[in-house]
Design an enzyme around this catalytic site. Structure first.
Site, PDB file in Angstrom:
ATOM      1  N   LYS A  52     -60.285  16.762  28.155  1.00 34.18           N
ATOM      2  CA  LYS A  52     -61.516  16.720  28.936  1.00 34.18           C
ATOM      3  C   LYS A  52     -61.667  15.441  29.772  1.00 34.18           C
ATOM      4  CE  LYS A  52     -64.211  20.438  27.711  1.00 34.18           C
ATOM      5  NZ  LYS A  52     -63.568  20.970  26.546  1.00 34.18           N
ATOM      6  N   SER A 298     -55.056  21.308  22.898  1.00 31.19           N
ATOM      7  CA  SER A 298     -56.072  20.771  23.801  1.00 31.19           C
ATOM      8  C   SER A 298     -56.874  19.611  23.238  1.00 31.19           C
ATOM      9  CB  SER A 298     -57.021  21.902  24.225  1.00 31.19           C
ATOM     10  OG  SER A 298     -57.480  22.609  23.084  1.00 31.19           O
TER      11      SER A 298
HETATM   12  C1  PLP Z   1     -63.376  22.201  26.170  1.00 27.00           C
HETATM   13  C2  PLP Z   1     -62.235  22.519  25.295  1.00 27.00           C
HETATM   14  C3  PLP Z   1     -61.488  23.707  25.460  1.00 27.00           C
HETATM   15  C4  PLP Z   1     -61.856  24.772  26.455  1.00 27.00           C
HETATM   16  O1  PLP Z   1     -61.867  24.311  27.777  1.00 27.00           O
HETATM   17  P1  PLP Z   1     -62.634  25.113  28.932  1.00 27.00           P
HETATM   18  O2  PLP Z   1     -62.327  24.387  30.163  1.00 27.00           O
HETATM   19  O3  PLP Z   1     -64.096  25.103  28.587  1.00 27.00           O
HETATM   20  O4  PLP Z   1     -62.113  26.532  28.892  1.00 27.00           O
HETATM   21  C5  PLP Z   1     -60.389  23.883  24.645  1.00 27.00           C
HETATM   22  N1  PLP Z   1     -60.042  22.991  23.701  1.00 27.00           N
HETATM   23  C6  PLP Z   1     -60.723  21.853  23.522  1.00 27.00           C
HETATM   24  C7  PLP Z   1     -60.272  20.907  22.466  1.00 27.00           C
HETATM   25  C8  PLP Z   1     -61.844  21.572  24.309  1.00 27.00           C
HETATM   26  O5  PLP Z   1     -62.522  20.434  24.106  1.00 27.00           O
END
Ligand code: PLP
Length: 319
Positions: A52, A298
């Site tokens: 993010k 992510s």
């Molecule tokens: C925000 C987030 C997502 C999803 O991202 P989007 O852009 O909202 O689809 C996935 N994994 C993690 C760890 C996140 O913080």
């Protein structure tokens, strides 16, 4: 309103000094099991523990600094943390409005980054209403978590760092990450499959893609808490990009997500549920690899007690 491959290259130049080019590591165990190379894009090793920061830094750096009195956001956690970090690095005040349901470890992390944290209500809607008030009354600029071209372009920089695999597995919530990666990857490698992954219950983008327009869903507790929340009924950017560019969307059960967390944990990768969905889909046979496959890990911001319970065999978020 859309995002182009050029926007993503510009974002990469802009945020270069503020983010880590995270490692792309082989998952030897899964590669051996499935007979195809499986790689992990390690955004859980990103500064602030999630991808993010890319979108937040790009959005804040794209603002007119002269007019900047401060930024505000509502977030389930990782976006708020990213905005707080990027704002502090750039010398901009940050207000982060969170629902009281956001896990305590995430709230603390945002406070520790120097943001003015406001805990309001018990839904994302309440938190967003508080942001609107701050924008109107205090002249702050909202940095949305996904539905903003500069945020999508920032998240898309992940796609510039993974080469041209056969398949990319992307955790999907509001769709900023999936849309950005799909724009970047399809421009470099049109035949690469980009698959969105999310939990079975309460997945707003999956429901919206099925309906053909943005819809609201009821939120339920999930191991993949970072994938909760709506996509906005007035969605401007991410819905159309996900509809046009994702090859498919795959839904995971809580036990499947738990399996993914455990598999990665045994490899020494502590990730939150949202980050384990790609690995989970491969383990469950819901995605069959047909060539080099990259799973986007992510984020790593999981409550340590929850991680320990899942490693010990728990299959749901319930204590
Ligand atoms: C925000 C987030 C997502 C999803 O991202 P989007 O852009 O909202 O689809 C996935 N994994 C993690 C760890 C996140 O913080």
């Amino acid at each position: 309103m859309t995002v182009t491959p050029a926007d993503i290259r510009t974002a990469a130049d802009r945020i270069r000094d503020h983010v880590v080019d995270t490692p792309l590591l082989p998952d030897e165990a899964l590669s051996a099991m499935l007979g195809q190379p499986v790689l992990m894009k390690c955004e859980h090793r990103q500064t602030t523990g999630a991808f993010k920061l890319r979108g937040a830094a790009n959005a804040i750096l794209s603002l007119d600094r002269g007019a900047l009195r401060g930024v505000a956001t509502a977030s389930t956690g990782n976006h708020g943390r990213a905005v707080a970090h990027a704002a502090r690095a750039l010398g901009v005040p940050a207000v982060v409005c969170l629902s009281r349901l956001v896990p305590a470890n995430k709230v603390r992390a945002i406070r520790d980054l120097g943001a003015d944290v406001r805990l309001v209500g018990d839904s994302q809607d309440d938190a967003m209403a508080e942001v609107s008030r701050a924008v109107t009354r205090e002249g702050l600029t909202e940095i949305p978590p996904f539905d903003h071209p500069a945020v999508v372009a920032g998240q898309g920089t992940v796609g510039l760092e993974i080469g041209a695999p056969d398949t990319v597995l992307v955790p999907l919530s509001g769709g900023g990450l999936a849309a950005g990666i799909a724009v970047a990857v399809k421009a470099l490698s049109p035949r690469t499959r980009v698959i969105g992954l999310t939990m079975e219950r309460g997945a707003a983008m999956a429901a919206s893609l099925r309906a053909g327009h943005p819809v609201a869903v009821t939120e339920t507790a999930t191991l993949a808490d970072s994938l909760g929340g709506g996509i906005g009924l007035q969605n401007r950017v991410t819905f159309a990009l996900c509809r046009d560019l994702l090859d498919s969307v795959v839904l995971l059960t809580e036990p499947e997500i738990a399996q993914g967390i455990r598999h990665l944990g045994r490899l020494g990768h502590i990730v939150e549920g949202a980050a384990a969905v790609g690995t989970a889909a491969l383990l469950a046979g819901k995605v069959v690899p047909r060539g080099p496959t990259v799973a986007i890990l992510s984020g790593g911001n999981i409550d340590p007690a929850l991680h320990a319970r899942v490693m010990a065999g728990a299959d749901t978020v319930a204590a």
